[in-house]
Design a protein around this motif. Structure first.
Motif: not given
Length: 400
Positions: A39-56
Motif C-alpha cells: 500500500i503506497k498512498d491512501i486516498d479518502i473520499a468524503t461527503s464533507a466539503k473541503p472547507e470543513l476538512i480544513q476546519d477539522i
C-alpha cells in the motif's frame, strides 16, 4: 482485515465521521489491498466539503480545493482527501469545467476511470463495489467504468494509464475498452508532456512492461509520444523480452544505446526531463560505452556513483546480455580503489602552482590534476605527495 497503513489512516475517517459526514478509503489503495500489493498512498473520499476538512484538521494543504481535494497531514503521513463530486464537461480534456459536490459515494464512484479503481472501503473493511471491480481484479482485466469513449474523452491520459496498469499489474485490456482506446488515441498528442512523463516512467518500470509494450505497439500509441513519433521504429528495437527500467534516466540511456543518432539531449528536451535525469543518463551512457570497450575496470567503477550500480547492471544485463557481473563484483573493486574522489588526491591546484611559480593559473592545472587522478585510480601512481611531485617533474605539463 485492515492492514497497518489503513489503521493509521482510520484516524482521518473517524474525525470526519465525528462531524456527521461519510468517509471511505477509495481507489488504488483499495485495489492494492485486494491484490495483496504494497500500500503506497491512501486516498479518502468524503461527503464533507473541503472547507470543513480544513476546519477539522490542523495541517491541511489545499492542493486542488476547487475540485474538492486537500492534503491532510497526520503523524508524518499525507492523505489526499476529496469531496464526493459529479464532474461537468471536460473542455480541456483534463479537468472538469465545473464540479458539483454531492453526498453519495455511489455517484462519486461512477466518474472514475477503471472498475478496479472504482472501489471504496469503509473503516471496518467493508468493500463497496458497484461496477464489478473485484470481479475484474480476479480476472486480471482493465475495464472502464461505463462507456470507454466517454471516459477517454474526459481525459485522454487514461489511455496511457491503461497501458501503465498493464505494465504494472500484467492485466489484459477488455475488448470494448481497447476499441475505445484505438478510437481516441490521437488525442494523446495534445496532452501535456509532464503528464505523459509521469505515466510513462511508471510504465517502463513495471514488472510486466513486456506486456505493456505489446499493447503500446499494437495500438501504435508511440506514434503520438514525444521523440518516438519522429522515430517510431525504435520501439521495435528493444531486446525481447522488454525488461523493467527503474527510472526515466535508464529509459533514455537504453533508447540512446539502441539508436545512438538520437542524442540524450534530444530525449531530455522532448520529454522535458530534469537536469538530474540528464546527468544520470549521460553518466550511464558513458560508463556503459566504457564497459563495452574495456570491460569492468577500476576507472569505470571510480566514475560510477555507488547509487547507480543497480541501474548500470540492469542495462548491461538487458542490452548486452552480460549476466556475469553483479553488485558484489563492483563493490569489491570500489573497496580496493586508492581514492574515491578527486578531493582525496594528495596534491591540489595550489601545490601544482607552487611547483611552477612563474606560470599563471589556467586550464592546464585542471588537466594535470585529471591526469594524476586517473593514474592513481588505475594504480600507475601512488597517492603520495612526494611521489606525485616526482612524476610531475618527470612529466612537465604543457602550459597554455
Amino acid at each position: 482485515m485492515l492492514t497497518n497503513p489503513f489503521h493509521h489512516a482510520r484516524y482521518i475517517i473517524d474525525k470526519i465521521e465525528e462531524h456527521g459526514h461519510q468517509a471511505y478509503f477509495v481507489g488504488g489503495c483499495v485495489r492494492d489491498l485486494l491484490l495483496n500489493n504494497d500500500i503506497k498512498d491512501i486516498d479518502i473520499a468524503t461527503s464533507a466539503k473541503p472547507e470543513l476538512i480544513q476546519d477539522i484538521f490542523d495541517k491541511v494543504i489545499p492542493v486542488g480545493i476547487e475540485h474538492g481535494t486537500v492534503i491532510v497531514h497526520h503523524q508524518g503521513i499525507s492523505y489526499e482527501v476529496t469531496t464526493f463530486r459529479l464532474d461537468g464537461s471536460y473542455s480541456d480534456e483534463r479537468h472538469p469545467d465545473s464540479v458539483q459536490f454531492i453526498d453519495r459515494i455511489d455517484e462519486d464512484l461512477a466518474r472514475r476511470d477503471f472498475t478496479m479503481n472504482a472501489l471504496a472501503m469503509d473503516k471496518h473493511g467493508k468493500i463497496i463495489d458497484l461496477y464489478g471491480g473485484k470481479r475484474d481484479l480476479q480476472a486480471h482485466i482493465i475495464r472502464t467504468v461505463g462507456d470507454g469513449v466517454k471516459r477517454f474523452k474526459e481525459d485522454p491520459l487514461r489511455i496511457i494509464r491503461a497501458l501503465r496498469f498493464t505494465s504494472q499489474l500484467g492485466f489484459s485490456i477488455e475488448t470494448d475498452t481497447l476499441k475505445a482506446m484505438k478510437t481516441l488515441k490521437a488525442k494523446i498528442e495534445h496532452l501535456a508532456v509532464e503528464r505523459l512523463y509521469q505515466e510513462m516512467e511508471r510504465f517502463f518500470a513495471g514488472k510486466y512492461v513486456d506486456k505493456g509494450m505489446y499493447y503500446l505497439k499494437d495500438l501504435n500509441i508511440h506514434q503520438y509520444l514525444p521523440v518516438f513519433k519522429s522515430h517510431p521504429h525504435i520501439v521495435y528495437q528493444f531486446p525481447q523480452p522488454v525488461m523493467p527500467l527503474n527510472s526515466f534516466a535508464e529509459v533514455i540511456t537504453v533508447l540512446h544505446l539502441l539508436e545512438p543518432e538520437i542524442s540524450v539531449q534530444s530525449w531530455v528536451k522532448g520529454w522535458k526531463a530534469s537536469n538530474q535525469i540528464k546527468r544520470k543518463a549521460n553518466l550511464l551512457v558513458d560508463t556503459i560505452l566504457q564497459y563495452k570497450k574495456n570491460g569492468l575496470d577500476r576507472w569505470l567503477v571510480y566514475q560510477l556513483p555507488a547509487q547507480y550500480d543497480e541501474a548500470f547492471l540492469r542495462i548491461i544485463h538487458y542490452i548486452l546480455g552480460d549476466q556475469i557481473i553483479d553488485t558484489n563484483t563492483i563493490h569489491l573493486i570500489r573497496e580496493e580503489l586508492a581514492i574515491h574522489s578527486k578531493k582525496e588526491l594528495a596534491v591540489n591546484g595550489h601545490d601544482i602552482l607552487k611547483m611552477f611559480p612563474n606560470k599563471k593559473a589556467g586550464p592546464w592545472v585542471q588537466r594535470l590534476l585529471n591526469q594524476i587522478e586517473r593514474l592513481i585510480v588505475t594504480e600507475q601512481l601512488k597517492n603520495h605527495k612526494e611521489k606525485i611531485k616526482e612524476w610531475i617533474k618527470c612529466n612537465p605539463p604543457g602550459i597554455n
